[in-house]
Design an enzyme around this catalytic site. Structure first.
Site, short mmCIF file in Angstrom:
data_model
loop_
_atom_site.label_atom_id
_atom_site.label_comp_id
_atom_site.label_asym_id
_atom_site.label_seq_id
_atom_site.Cartn_x
_atom_site.Cartn_y
_atom_site.Cartn_z
N ARG A 178 22.33 45.69 46.69
CA ARG A 178 21.82 44.30 46.65
C ARG A 178 20.55 44.15 47.48
NH1 ARG A 178 25.44 44.39 43.45
NH2 ARG A 178 26.86 42.69 42.94
N SER B 250 28.90 36.06 43.87
CA SER B 250 29.27 36.52 45.22
C SER B 250 28.37 35.85 46.24
CB SER B 250 29.07 38.03 45.35
OG SER B 250 29.85 38.71 44.41
N GLU C 276 24.64 36.95 50.55
CA GLU C 276 23.86 37.54 49.46
C GLU C 276 22.95 36.48 48.85
OE1 GLU C 276 24.59 38.21 45.11
OE2 GLU C 276 25.83 39.79 45.96
N1 EPU Z 1 39.69 41.23 46.38
C1 EPU Z 1 40.51 40.48 47.21
N2 EPU Z 1 40.53 39.13 47.00
C2 EPU Z 1 39.84 38.52 46.02
C3 EPU Z 1 39.06 39.29 45.15
C4 EPU Z 1 38.98 40.66 45.36
O1 EPU Z 1 41.14 40.98 48.10
O2 EPU Z 1 39.90 37.28 45.93
C5 EPU Z 1 39.62 42.69 46.63
C6 EPU Z 1 40.53 43.50 45.75
O3 EPU Z 1 41.03 44.55 46.51
C7 EPU Z 1 39.58 44.05 44.68
C8 EPU Z 1 38.30 44.23 45.48
O4 EPU Z 1 38.29 43.12 46.39
O5 EPU Z 1 40.02 45.27 44.18
C9 EPU Z 1 37.05 44.21 44.64
O6 EPU Z 1 37.00 43.02 43.87
P1 EPU Z 1 36.06 42.88 42.59
O7 EPU Z 1 36.18 44.06 41.71
O8 EPU Z 1 36.29 41.53 42.02
O9 EPU Z 1 34.59 42.99 43.17
P2 EPU Z 1 33.87 42.48 44.49
O10 EPU Z 1 33.64 43.65 45.38
O11 EPU Z 1 34.53 41.29 45.07
C10 EPU Z 1 31.52 43.05 43.50
C11 EPU Z 1 30.20 42.37 43.30
C12 EPU Z 1 30.26 41.45 42.09
C13 EPU Z 1 30.62 42.28 40.87
C14 EPU Z 1 31.97 42.97 41.13
C15 EPU Z 1 32.34 43.92 40.02
C16 EPU Z 1 29.18 42.21 45.49
C17 EPU Z 1 28.80 41.32 46.63
N3 EPU Z 1 29.83 41.62 44.48
O12 EPU Z 1 32.44 42.04 43.85
O13 EPU Z 1 28.99 40.89 41.88
O14 EPU Z 1 30.71 41.49 39.70
O15 EPU Z 1 31.87 43.76 42.34
O16 EPU Z 1 31.51 45.03 40.03
O17 EPU Z 1 28.88 43.40 45.52
C18 EPU Z 1 27.58 39.03 42.35
O18 EPU Z 1 26.87 39.80 42.98
O19 EPU Z 1 27.32 37.78 42.26
C19 EPU Z 1 28.81 39.53 41.75
C20 EPU Z 1 29.68 38.73 41.15
#
Ligand code: EPU
Length: 337
Positions: A164, A238, A333
């Site tokens: 990012r 995010s 972010e």
């Molecule tokens: N999780 C929780 N609680 C929640 C949601 C997630 O504990 O409410 C944990 C779970 O363990 C899950 C892990 O977080 O396995 C990862 O969650 P998720 O796959 O939803 O992804 P994220 O890391 O929360 C990132 C990006 C997103 C992108 C997703 C999928 C960042 C800051 N965000 O989110 O990007 O869509 O991965 O690749 O890196 C954005 O940048 O606006 C965005 C939505």
């Protein structure tokens, strides 16, 4: 050149915050952009650029000139049997460009389906999702210097992409307007289905040997089920980055929270900010018109008429509580205006 005065920006930011632009203008070609920039320079007026408005939080009215980028166009610059190099104008909607690529069976961006925002914003924070980042398909971009109006091509190396992050968030911040982004897509796509629950979603869709159209559909399904639609509930995806901690810090956390989710990164261990926030009981938090989304703790939301400062303050409380519990400082972010 006709400015709209005191223009409401509610429909131009996905948080749907009700702030106003002192002067507002849409530009749909390079010539009118340069006219506006020249006027701004001569009158010593500040300029602000809006694309999809999907990564900003408006905490006040915007002084000076707000420019809405509507410069459109998609064309192939080069192609051979394996690759196609496509020039996307910066005002194009990102997801529509993904759908265009997927419809032509050009692979590389299908995992980035349904990301809000414009082509021009995509390199600034090196957008990423489901195991793919813009940098994986990026070829180069053309930008115009906001002071000298000279144009420059930035190569992949020059953009210095990180998680990012890019040169446009570092020392070149605020110096350039991105005009075109050139993306290299493959004519022989290989699907990338290893991240998260893409495989499960494909199974649900009863797809055994997926093509990029299936992967795009699976990503759209997953995103739509987890992330609130900004047209219904204001949000900017995010709100925080996923922090990267040292191995020793991670090991200390793991001894206390054996189930802590994590990903090994080049410079440490990445921990989902959503997990840290959820562990601090913020998930589903609601106060008046603002809160933390009930399905994804990383997403702060405006339910109706929240002020940008309410959401900013909430983000500060979240940062403090995560800092106290885990000794990790979350970074925003979203850009605060
Ligand atoms: N999780 C929780 N609680 C929640 C949601 C997630 O504990 O409410 C944990 C779970 O363990 C899950 C892990 O977080 O396995 C990862 O969650 P998720 O796959 O939803 O992804 P994220 O890391 O929360 C990132 C990006 C997103 C992108 C997703 C999928 C960042 C800051 N965000 O989110 O990007 O869509 O991965 O690749 O890196 C954005 O940048 O606006 C965005 C939505």
């Amino acid at each position: 050149m006709q400015f709209e005065i005191n223009k409401p920006l509610k429909d131009f930011n996905t948080f749907h915050i009700d702030a106003h632009a002192e002067k507002f203008i849409c530009v749909d070609n390079e010539k009118s952009l340069i006219e506006v920039l020249t006027f701004a320079k001569q009158s010593n007026t500040s300029t602000h650029f809006i694309g999809g408005g999907s990564n900003i939080l408006l905490t006040k009215n915007i002084e000076g000139i707000t420019i809405l980028n509507q410069i459109k166009g998609i064309h192939i610059i080069e192609e051979n049997e394996e690759f196609v190099l496509v020039n996307f104008s910066s005002g194009e909607n990102w997801h529509e460009c993904v759908l265009w690529a997927v419809s032509k069976n050009y692979g590389g961006v299908e995992n980035l389906s349904l990301i809000p925002g414009t082509i021009g914003a995509s390199p600034i924070q090196n957008i990423g999702a489901y195991g793919v980042e813009l940098k994986d398909v990026f070829h180069s971009l053309e930008a115009i210097n906001l002071k000298s109006f000279e144009k420059k091509i930035f190569t992949l190396e020059e953009c210095n992409f990180g998680y990012r992050d890019s040169i446009f968030k570092q020392h070149e911040k605020g110096n350039w307007f991105i005009l075109n982004v050139r993306i290299k897509l493959t004519k022989n796509p290989v699907c990338n289905i290893h991240y998260g629950n893409i495989k499960d979603e494909l199974l649900k869709m009863k797809v055994e040997t997926p093509c990029i159209q299936d992967v795009s559909k699976a990503v759209i399904n997953i995103r739509s089920s987890k992330l609130p639609n900004p047209d219904e509930i204001g949000n900017a995806g995010s709100f925080f980055k996923n922090p990267i901690v040292s191995l020793s810090h991670f090991e200390a956390l793991k001894s206390m929270y054996p189930a802590i989710p994590h990903f090994i990164a080049t410079n440490g261990v990445k921990i989902p900010a959503a997990w840290l926030i959820e562990k601090n009981n913020w998930k589903g938090f609601k106060k008046g018109d603002f809160g933390v989304h009930k399905n994804q703790a990383l997403v702060l939301v405006n339910y109706n008429n929240a002020k940008g400062n309410d959401i900013l303050e909430l983000s500060s409380h979240i940062i403090t509580s995560v800092q106290q519990t885990f000794n990790i400082t979350l970074e925003r972010e979203v850009n605060i205006w």
